[in-house]
Scaffold this motif. Structure first.
Motif, PDB file in Angstrom:
ATOM      1  N   GLU A  93      -2.862  -3.441  22.742  1.00 36.10           N
ATOM      2  CA  GLU A  93      -2.185  -4.653  23.175  1.00 36.10           C
ATOM      3  C   GLU A  93      -2.396  -5.781  22.163  1.00 36.10           C
ATOM      4  N   GLY A  94      -1.511  -6.757  22.210  1.00 34.53           N
ATOM      5  CA  GLY A  94      -1.657  -7.948  21.373  1.00 34.53           C
ATOM      6  C   GLY A  94      -0.415  -8.213  20.555  1.00 34.53           C
ATOM      7  N   ASN A  95       0.149  -9.409  20.714  1.00 33.44           N
ATOM      8  CA  ASN A  95       1.370  -9.756  19.975  1.00 33.44           C
ATOM      9  C   ASN A  95       1.159  -9.784  18.473  1.00 33.44           C
ATOM     10  N   ALA A  96      -0.082 -10.029  18.042  1.00 29.55           N
ATOM     11  CA  ALA A  96      -0.355 -10.100  16.601  1.00 29.55           C
ATOM     12  C   ALA A  96       0.004  -8.790  15.906  1.00 29.55           C
ATOM     13  N   PHE A  97      -0.126  -7.670  16.616  1.00 31.31           N
ATOM     14  CA  PHE A  97       0.134  -6.372  15.995  1.00 31.31           C
ATOM     15  C   PHE A  97       1.612  -6.153  15.683  1.00 31.31           C
ATOM     16  N   ALA A  98       2.476  -7.041  16.188  1.00 28.67           N
ATOM     17  CA  ALA A  98       3.904  -6.965  15.847  1.00 28.67           C
ATOM     18  C   ALA A  98       4.117  -7.211  14.360  1.00 28.67           C
ATOM     19  N   LYS A 127       0.991  -6.706   4.944  1.00 34.69           N
ATOM     20  CA  LYS A 127       1.609  -7.544   3.900  1.00 34.69           C
ATOM     21  C   LYS A 127       1.937  -8.911   4.462  1.00 34.69           C
ATOM     22  N   ALA A 128       2.314  -8.978   5.734  1.00 32.60           N
ATOM     23  CA  ALA A 128       2.730 -10.236   6.347  1.00 32.60           C
ATOM     24  C   ALA A 128       1.597 -11.251   6.389  1.00 32.60           C
ATOM     25  N   ARG A 129       0.383 -10.811   6.678  1.00 37.46           N
ATOM     26  CA  ARG A 129      -0.730 -11.740   6.861  1.00 37.46           C
ATOM     27  C   ARG A 129      -1.634 -11.806   5.639  1.00 37.46           C
ATOM     28  N   ASP A 130      -1.814 -10.688   4.942  1.00 39.38           N
ATOM     29  CA  ASP A 130      -2.776 -10.623   3.831  1.00 39.38           C
ATOM     30  C   ASP A 130      -2.108 -10.024   2.596  1.00 39.38           C
ATOM     31  N   ARG A 131      -1.085 -10.709   2.101  1.00 39.04           N
ATOM     32  CA  ARG A 131      -0.295 -10.146   1.010  1.00 39.04           C
ATOM     33  C   ARG A 131      -1.135  -9.837  -0.227  1.00 39.04           C
ATOM     34  N   VAL A 132      -2.024 -10.752  -0.602  1.00 37.04           N
ATOM     35  CA  VAL A 132      -2.822 -10.560  -1.819  1.00 37.04           C
ATOM     36  C   VAL A 132      -3.802  -9.396  -1.636  1.00 37.04           C
ATOM     37  N   VAL A 133      -4.493  -9.364  -0.483  1.00 35.24           N
ATOM     38  CA  VAL A 133      -5.424  -8.263  -0.214  1.00 35.24           C
ATOM     39  C   VAL A 133      -4.677  -6.946  -0.166  1.00 35.24           C
ATOM     40  N   HIS A 134      -3.538  -6.927   0.510  1.00 30.44           N
ATOM     41  CA  HIS A 134      -2.749  -5.700   0.617  1.00 30.44           C
ATOM     42  C   HIS A 134      -2.337  -5.206  -0.766  1.00 30.44           C
ATOM     43  N   ALA A 135      -1.882  -6.122  -1.608  1.00 34.37           N
ATOM     44  CA  ALA A 135      -1.452  -5.735  -2.950  1.00 34.37           C
ATOM     45  C   ALA A 135      -2.616  -5.174  -3.760  1.00 34.37           C
ATOM     46  N   GLY A 136      -3.788  -5.786  -3.622  1.00 35.67           N
ATOM     47  CA  GLY A 136      -4.958  -5.292  -4.345  1.00 35.67           C
ATOM     48  C   GLY A 136      -5.365  -3.902  -3.899  1.00 35.67           C
ATOM     49  N   LEU A 137      -5.350  -3.677  -2.579  1.00 30.76           N
ATOM     50  CA  LEU A 137      -5.706  -2.355  -2.072  1.00 30.76           C
ATOM     51  C   LEU A 137      -4.647  -1.326  -2.440  1.00 30.76           C
ATOM     52  N   ALA A 138      -3.380  -1.730  -2.408  1.00 29.82           N
ATOM     53  CA  ALA A 138      -2.303  -0.808  -2.783  1.00 29.82           C
ATOM     54  C   ALA A 138      -2.490  -0.331  -4.222  1.00 29.82           C
ATOM     55  N   ALA A 139      -2.964  -1.233  -5.090  1.00 34.34           N
ATOM     56  CA  ALA A 139      -3.197  -0.862  -6.488  1.00 34.34           C
ATOM     57  C   ALA A 139      -4.326   0.177  -6.590  1.00 34.34           C
ATOM     58  N   ILE A 140      -5.379   0.004  -5.759  1.00 33.42           N
ATOM     59  CA  ILE A 140      -6.487   0.963  -5.746  1.00 33.42           C
ATOM     60  C   ILE A 140      -6.010   2.323  -5.256  1.00 33.42           C
ATOM     61  N   LEU A 141      -5.114   2.295  -4.266  1.00 33.72           N
ATOM     62  CA  LEU A 141      -4.729   3.519  -3.567  1.00 33.72           C
ATOM     63  C   LEU A 141      -3.542   4.235  -4.183  1.00 33.72           C
ATOM     64  N   GLU A 142      -2.874   3.572  -5.121  1.00 39.76           N
ATOM     65  CA  GLU A 142      -1.591   4.056  -5.633  1.00 39.76           C
ATOM     66  C   GLU A 142      -1.598   5.546  -5.962  1.00 39.76           C
ATOM     67  N   ARG A 143      -2.630   6.013  -6.642  1.00 43.13           N
ATOM     68  CA  ARG A 143      -2.679   7.416  -7.065  1.00 43.13           C
ATOM     69  C   ARG A 143      -3.598   8.262  -6.199  1.00 43.13           C
ATOM     70  N   GLN A 144      -4.098   7.676  -5.112  1.00 43.41           N
ATOM     71  CA  GLN A 144      -5.060   8.386  -4.268  1.00 43.41           C
ATOM     72  C   GLN A 144      -4.422   8.949  -2.998  1.00 43.41           C
ATOM     73  N   LEU A 145      -3.358   8.314  -2.530  1.00 41.28           N
ATOM     74  CA  LEU A 145      -2.768   8.725  -1.264  1.00 41.28           C
ATOM     75  C   LEU A 145      -2.097  10.094  -1.380  1.00 41.28           C
ATOM     76  N   ASP A 146      -2.366  10.922  -0.401  1.00 37.49           N
ATOM     77  CA  ASP A 146      -1.740  12.237  -0.309  1.00 37.49           C
ATOM     78  C   ASP A 146      -1.312  12.408   1.141  1.00 37.49           C
ATOM     79  N   GLY A 147       0.001  12.522   1.378  1.00 31.19           N
ATOM     80  CA  GLY A 147       0.467  12.548   2.748  1.00 31.19           C
ATOM     81  C   GLY A 147       0.155  11.252   3.474  1.00 31.19           C
TER      82      GLY A 147
END
Length: 200
Positions: A93-98, A127-147
Motif C-alpha cells: 500500500e501507499g500512493n508514493a509507490f505510484a 527515476k522520478a524521485r532519485d534521478r541522479v542515484v538511479h543513473a549512477g546505479l544504472a551505470a554500475i549495473l549496465e553490464r551486470q544485469l542478466d534477465g
C-alpha cells in the motif's frame, strides 16, 4: 559484516518490468498483467534461499520494503509458481509507490541462503524521485544485469556501492500491530490486506 562462519550478505538487484508493478496497490488499476509479485530468476532464488527452502519450493521471508520515507513490514513468500519464482504476499500500500515505473530498481538485501529466519530489506529507487542515484546505479549495473537481475556478495566493491543506498533495516516493527505470518500454504499474491508506516 558477516562473521567467520556466517553466511555472507548479498544484495540482489531487480530492474522492474511491467508485470512486477502489480505488487503495488497504486498500480493495480492500470496494470495489464494479473501478476501480483516480483519475478525472481531461479538462479537468484537459489542464492537467496537455503538449500532446504529452495528444494521445498520456497520460504516465508520477513521483508522490510522502503521507498523514500514509506516503510512497509510484511511477511512475504518467495516461492515457485509453475516454473517461475516470485516474491509476493500482500499488496504494498501507499500512493508514493505510484512513482515506480519499468526499469526502476529494487535492491534486495539479506543473508545468502536465507531459511526464513533472516530479515530482508527491499529498497526501491526510482527515476522520478532519485534521478541522479538511479543513473549512477544504472551505470554500475549496465553490464551486470542478466534477465533484469544481478546479485552482489558482501566484500565486493559493487556490493559496497549498492549498500550505501540499501541499509539493512530491522524487522522489529515499532507499530503496535504486526500482521500474522503467512502459513506455508500461501503462495505469491494470495493475501490482499497490507499495512504501512512512515518513518520520521
Amino acid at each position: 559484516m558477516a562473521g567467520v562462519d556466517a553466511a555472507p550478505e548479498i544484495i540482489v538487484v531487480r530492474s522492474l518490468v511491467e508485470s512486477d508493478l502489480g505488487l503495488f496497490a497504486a498500480h493495480r488499476a492500470a496494470a495489464t498483467s494479473k501478476q501480483r509479485a516480483l519475478n525472481v530468476n531461479a538462479n537468484i532464488a537459489r542464492r537467496l534461499l537455503s538449500k532446504e527452502a529452495f528444494d521445498a519450493g520456497g520460504a516465508n521471508l520477513n521483508c522490510v520494503c522502503a521507498y523514500g520515507d514509506v516503510v512497509v513490514r510484511e511477511a512475504r513468500r518467495l516461492g515457485k509458481s509453475g516454473k517461475n519464482w516470485r516474491l509476493g504476499g500482500r499488496k504494498i500500500e501507499g500512493n508514493a509507490f505510484a512513482e515506480l515505473d519499468c526499469k526502476d530498481l529494487a535492491l534486495i538485501r539479506t543473508t545468502a541462503g536465507n531459511d526464513g529466519t533472516q530479515p530482508v530489506t527491499i529498497v526501491f529507487i526510482s527515476k522520478a524521485r532519485d534521478r541522479v542515484v538511479h543513473a549512477g546505479l544504472a551505470a554500475i549495473l549496465e553490464r551486470q544485469l542478466d534477465g533484469s537481475m544481478a546479485v552482489f556478495e558482501e566484500g565486493n566493491t559493487q556490493f559496497n556501492d549498492l549498500a550505501i543506498h540499501c541499509a539493512a533495516l530491522p524487522w522489529d516493527d515499532p507499530s503496535p500491530s504486526v500482521p500474522p505470518p503467512l502459513s506455508p500454504g500461501f503462495g505469491p499474491g494470495e493475501l490482499e490486506a497490507g499495512h504501512s508506516e512512515r518513518t520520521g
